[in-house]
Design a protein around this motif. Structure first.
Motif, PDB file in Angstrom:
ATOM      1  N   ARG A  27      74.949  15.692 -26.629  1.00 37.84           N
ATOM      2  CA  ARG A  27      74.685  16.798 -25.418  1.00 37.84           C
ATOM      3  C   ARG A  27      73.581  16.551 -24.550  1.00 37.84           C
ATOM      4  N   THR A  28      72.767  15.611 -24.984  1.00 38.63           N
ATOM      5  CA  THR A  28      71.317  15.459 -24.320  1.00 38.63           C
ATOM      6  C   THR A  28      71.380  14.208 -23.637  1.00 38.63           C
ATOM      7  N   PHE A  29      72.537  13.525 -23.204  1.00 39.88           N
ATOM      8  CA  PHE A  29      72.449  12.229 -22.628  1.00 39.88           C
ATOM      9  C   PHE A  29      71.496  12.215 -21.506  1.00 39.88           C
ATOM     10  N   SER A  30      71.442  13.236 -20.579  1.00 38.87           N
ATOM     11  CA  SER A  30      70.686  13.472 -19.655  1.00 38.87           C
ATOM     12  C   SER A  30      69.203  13.027 -19.723  1.00 38.87           C
ATOM     13  N   ARG A  31      68.958  13.044 -20.979  1.00 44.99           N
ATOM     14  CA  ARG A  31      67.316  13.105 -21.241  1.00 44.99           C
ATOM     15  C   ARG A  31      67.168  11.445 -21.615  1.00 44.99           C
ATOM     16  N   TYR A  32      68.170  10.515 -21.902  1.00 41.86           N
ATOM     17  CA  TYR A  32      67.927   9.281 -22.417  1.00 41.86           C
ATOM     18  C   TYR A  32      67.697   8.279 -21.201  1.00 41.86           C
ATOM     19  N   ALA A  33      66.995   7.423 -21.238  1.00 47.03           N
ATOM     20  CA  ALA A  33      66.978   6.111 -20.469  1.00 47.03           C
ATOM     21  C   ALA A  33      68.069   5.284 -20.920  1.00 47.03           C
ATOM     22  N   MET A  34      68.977   4.789 -20.273  1.00 47.31           N
ATOM     23  CA  MET A  34      69.881   3.881 -20.508  1.00 47.31           C
ATOM     24  C   MET A  34      69.795   2.314 -20.096  1.00 47.31           C
ATOM     25  N   GLY A  35      69.756   1.525 -21.048  1.00 53.01           N
ATOM     26  CA  GLY A  35      69.892   0.139 -20.449  1.00 53.01           C
ATOM     27  C   GLY A  35      71.104  -0.678 -20.849  1.00 53.01           C
ATOM     28  N   TRP A  36      71.170  -1.858 -20.096  1.00 53.78           N
ATOM     29  CA  TRP A  36      71.909  -2.835 -20.344  1.00 53.78           C
ATOM     30  C   TRP A  36      71.352  -4.077 -20.697  1.00 53.78           C
ATOM     31  N   PHE A  37      71.872  -4.771 -21.765  1.00 52.17           N
ATOM     32  CA  PHE A  37      71.339  -5.954 -22.123  1.00 52.17           C
ATOM     33  C   PHE A  37      72.407  -6.748 -22.253  1.00 52.17           C
ATOM     34  N   ARG A  38      72.018  -8.121 -22.315  1.00 47.02           N
ATOM     35  CA  ARG A  38      73.283  -9.134 -22.471  1.00 47.02           C
ATOM     36  C   ARG A  38      72.792 -10.253 -23.324  1.00 47.02           C
ATOM     37  N   GLN A  39      73.766 -10.789 -24.029  1.00 46.75           N
ATOM     38  CA  GLN A  39      73.344 -11.998 -24.906  1.00 46.75           C
ATOM     39  C   GLN A  39      74.591 -13.043 -24.739  1.00 46.75           C
ATOM     40  N   ALA A  40      74.004 -14.204 -24.481  1.00 48.32           N
ATOM     41  CA  ALA A  40      74.869 -15.559 -24.243  1.00 48.32           C
ATOM     42  C   ALA A  40      74.843 -16.144 -25.436  1.00 48.32           C
ATOM     43  N   PRO A  41      75.916 -16.969 -25.867  1.00 48.86           N
ATOM     44  CA  PRO A  41      75.896 -17.687 -27.086  1.00 48.86           C
ATOM     45  C   PRO A  41      74.912 -18.458 -27.053  1.00 48.86           C
ATOM     46  N   GLY A  42      74.036 -18.533 -28.418  1.00 49.74           N
ATOM     47  CA  GLY A  42      73.227 -19.362 -28.634  1.00 49.74           C
ATOM     48  C   GLY A  42      71.764 -19.020 -28.139  1.00 49.74           C
ATOM     49  N   LYS A  43      71.657 -17.730 -27.374  1.00 52.07           N
ATOM     50  CA  LYS A  43      70.497 -17.273 -26.701  1.00 52.07           C
ATOM     51  C   LYS A  43      70.048 -15.979 -27.243  1.00 52.07           C
ATOM     52  N   ALA A  44      68.889 -15.667 -27.050  1.00 56.11           N
ATOM     53  CA  ALA A  44      68.341 -14.275 -27.430  1.00 56.11           C
ATOM     54  C   ALA A  44      68.998 -13.308 -26.437  1.00 56.11           C
ATOM     55  N   ARG A  45      69.019 -11.940 -26.960  1.00 50.87           N
ATOM     56  CA  ARG A  45      69.594 -11.180 -26.188  1.00 50.87           C
ATOM     57  C   ARG A  45      68.355 -10.576 -25.094  1.00 50.87           C
ATOM     58  N   GLU A  46      68.881 -10.532 -23.676  1.00 44.94           N
ATOM     59  CA  GLU A  46      68.146 -10.198 -22.742  1.00 44.94           C
ATOM     60  C   GLU A  46      68.288  -9.063 -22.101  1.00 44.94           C
ATOM     61  N   PHE A  47      67.379  -8.359 -21.403  1.00 47.09           N
ATOM     62  CA  PHE A  47      67.247  -7.206 -20.334  1.00 47.09           C
ATOM     63  C   PHE A  47      68.171  -7.561 -19.335  1.00 47.09           C
ATOM     64  N   ALA A  48      68.975  -6.543 -18.868  1.00 48.90           N
ATOM     65  CA  ALA A  48      69.476  -6.840 -17.470  1.00 48.90           C
ATOM     66  C   ALA A  48      69.119  -5.641 -16.527  1.00 48.90           C
TER      67      ALA A  48
END
Length: 123
Positions: A27-48
């Motif tokens: 019930r407190t979703f509005s208080r969160y920052a929400m991010g999207w990240f991605r991870q390609a095969p063989g690579k580290a997860r990266e911020f989008a």
């Protein structure tokens, strides 16, 4: 505890578009920052992209001008509109919640993660 469920991934041709969704519990979703990240095969997860509790948005240089992050607090959902997709955008895309509400591009700062959704861009 916050549960995040992504949807909207799939296979698309280069130049096409997809919209990812991430539905959050709690019930407190509005208080969160929400991010999207991605991870390609063989690579580290990266911020989008990230959207703060105030609605400020920030993007990685690699997606700036092509991706748009938005949120609907009434639906507890964050979106990632992806346009002009390139083969190098192929990855598993994850949404994440930062309970501090601040903009952060560092994955370790996030408190909760979804299971990911696959995006494949064909050339």
């Amino acid at each position: 505890q916050v549960q995040l469920v992504e949807s909207g991934g799939g296979l698309v041709q280069a130049g096409g578009s997809l919209r990812l969704s991430c539905a959050a519990s709690g019930r407190t979703f509005s208080r969160y920052a929400m991010g999207w990240f991605r991870q390609a095969p063989g690579k580290a997860r990266e911020f989008a992209a990230v959207i703060t509790l105030r609605g400020n948005t920030y993007y990685a240089d690699s997606v700036k001008g092509r991706f748009t992050i938005s949120r609907d607090n009434a639906k507890n959902t964050v979106y990632l509109q992806m346009n002009s997709l390139k083969p190098e955008d192929t990855a598993v895309y994850y949404c994440a919640a930062d309970l501090s509400g601040r903009a952060t591009m560092t994955s370790r700062e996030y408190d909760y993660w979804g299971q990911g959704t696959q995006v494949t861009v064909s050339s």
